[in-house]
Design an enzyme around this catalytic site. Structure first.
Site: not given
Ligand code: PA5
Length: 435
Positions: A290, A311, A425
């Site tokens: 961020e 793995h 948003k």
């Protein structure tokens, strides 16, 4: 409490990057930029204006004391089997990271109170599972939101406050603790109207830098973790890493990252060697992602849990596209730990490890992995820390916060804003018909 001086000094080993970038370049090109960035932070200029409260916070906390948080935590511990912490992003990941590292086996608490998290998403099924886990338990809520308007925690709070009110009637308000901005936001208004006990987040500390404010400290204290030691570690780190010199491990890490990014390494893998680091990895991802991912630039932070991910992702790291560097984080262990037993039959062929500790095998797995990844063309940084305890972790949190701010500034971006977070948003509110 561990008082060893080395505990807070994170050792940055850069030998694994020099096959890929010039040592001279790191010193002549990047270290002067680290100096400028560090000075900018300390003076509070440019992007660092009103955004660096976290830089001096540990000393302020040490001076003012943590009694209000500790007393509140003690009250919650007396009255609650569960503390439901409601928050998202920087309003939850720091506390979750510390609790998972220091109190993992007790399911989120070293004492009676188990700390669980809600409002970290919008899944109905997950919300229902949390509701179920509260059945027959005494609980309190810590609602955390700096803006006080974030949708995910607001939705969760409405639901769980409803549940709390059904359970405790007009005494429910005494079981709500809010943590929010001191001057604005819906949560501040709600807290004042209902009379919730409220903690304030300093205006100059953004979400992802707020783990050492009440945002992180109240849930961490409720989980029975020594918050004095956490703050003490951050204070020691703050002093150690204020040094303006190329030997500063923070400068080394920040400069190495930016030099590697400049050399075309666009992804940083943080490899930690114990599953308890998972949420620390999430906290680190948010902090760096961020802070740095903007202006069409930025290193993509990826977290791998070792050795499990060798793995699954190991193949890619070894032979996939060469666009990443890797940061190994290794913490010392307190004692020998679990020893691998000798077996007369040796059907599994493991007697060559008999008498050795699992951690010794882990350390060699890390050394072998680093060698292999470097052979495969992946530059490797190594960060070594003391034993994971509250003091050491306080230092580690501070180390990464300062590294992130310096790295971002060196990279030419503002590490304290997050303008891109608004885009989803806007669309979500339109789709939901919010006026
Ligand atoms: O770092 C940040 O500022 C963000 O990630 C916020 O922590 C996150 O969006 C939650 O915001 P708020 O605390 O305002 O609810």
């Amino acid at each position: 409490m561990d008082k060893s001086p080395s505990c807070t000094m994170i050792e940055t080993q850069l030998s694994g990057i020099y096959p890929f970038i010039e040592k001279d370049e790191l010193e002549s090109k990047w270290m002067p930029k680290a100096y400028d960035a560090h000075m900018l932070l300390e003076k509070g200029e440019g992007p660092a204006r009103n955004t660096t409260g976290w830089l001096r916070l540990p000393w302020e906390l040490e001076a003012s004391g943590l009694s209000e948080i500790k007393e509140t935590a003690a009250r919650i511990n007396e009255t609650s089997d569960i503390l439901l912490v409601i928050g998202i992003g920087g309003s939850y990941l720091g506390a979750k990271a510390v609790i998972e590292l220091l109190a993992p086996d007790s399911g989120g608490g070293l004492n009676r109170t188990k700390v669980i998290f809600a409002g970290t998403g919008l899944s109905g099924a997950h919300t229902q599972r949390i509701m179920k886990s509260l059945e027959g338990k005494d609980f309190s809520i810590n609602i955390i939101s700096k803006s006080g308007t974030t949708t995910e925690p607001s939705v969760a709070f409405r639901i769980f406050y409803g549940l709390l009110s059904e359970r405790y009637g007009n005494k429910a308000t005494q079981r709500v603790y809010s943590t929010t901005d001191a001057n604005s936001g819906a949560l501040l208004k709600l807290s004042r109207e209902k009379g919730f006990k409220t903690f304030y987040i300093p205006g100059d500390i953004g979400g992802r830098y707020s783990v050492l404010t009440p945002v992180g400290l109240l849930p961490i204290a409720c989980a029975g973790i020594d918050i004095d030691a956490l703050v003490e570690g951050a204070c020691l780190a703050g002093k150690e890493y204020s040094v303006k010199a190329p030997e500063n491990p923070v400068w080394q890490y920040a400069c190495a990252r930016q030099a590697l990014y400049d050399a075309g390494k666009k992804i940083e893998i943080l490899s930690a060697w114990s599953p308890e680091y998972r949420y620390f990895g999430e906290w680190w991802k948010q902090l760096f992602g961020e802070s740095e991912g903007k202006d069409l630039r930025g290193i993509l932070p990826v977290y791998l849990e070792m050795t499990a991910d060798l793995h699954s992702m190991g193949q890619y790291v070894q032979q996939g596209e060469r666009m990443m560097f890797e940061t190994f984080i290794w913490t010392e262990t307190e004692d020998e730990g679990v020893i691998i037993p000798y077996d007369d039959e040796n059907l599994d062929g493991l007697n060559y490890l008999a008498g050795k500790s699992v951690d010794y095998v882990n350390l060699n797995a890390m050394a072998g992995t680093k060698e292999a990844h470097m052979d495969g063309g992946v530059p490797c940084i190594e960060l070594r820390t003391g034993v994971v305890n509250a003091r050491c972790l306080g230092a580690l949190l501070y180390f990464f916060q300062l590294s992130c701010a310096i790295s971002g500034l060196i990279g030419g971006i503002n590490p304290f804003n997050q303008p891109g977070v608004e885009a989803y948003k806007k669309n979500m509110f339109r789709l939901l018909g919010k006026t």
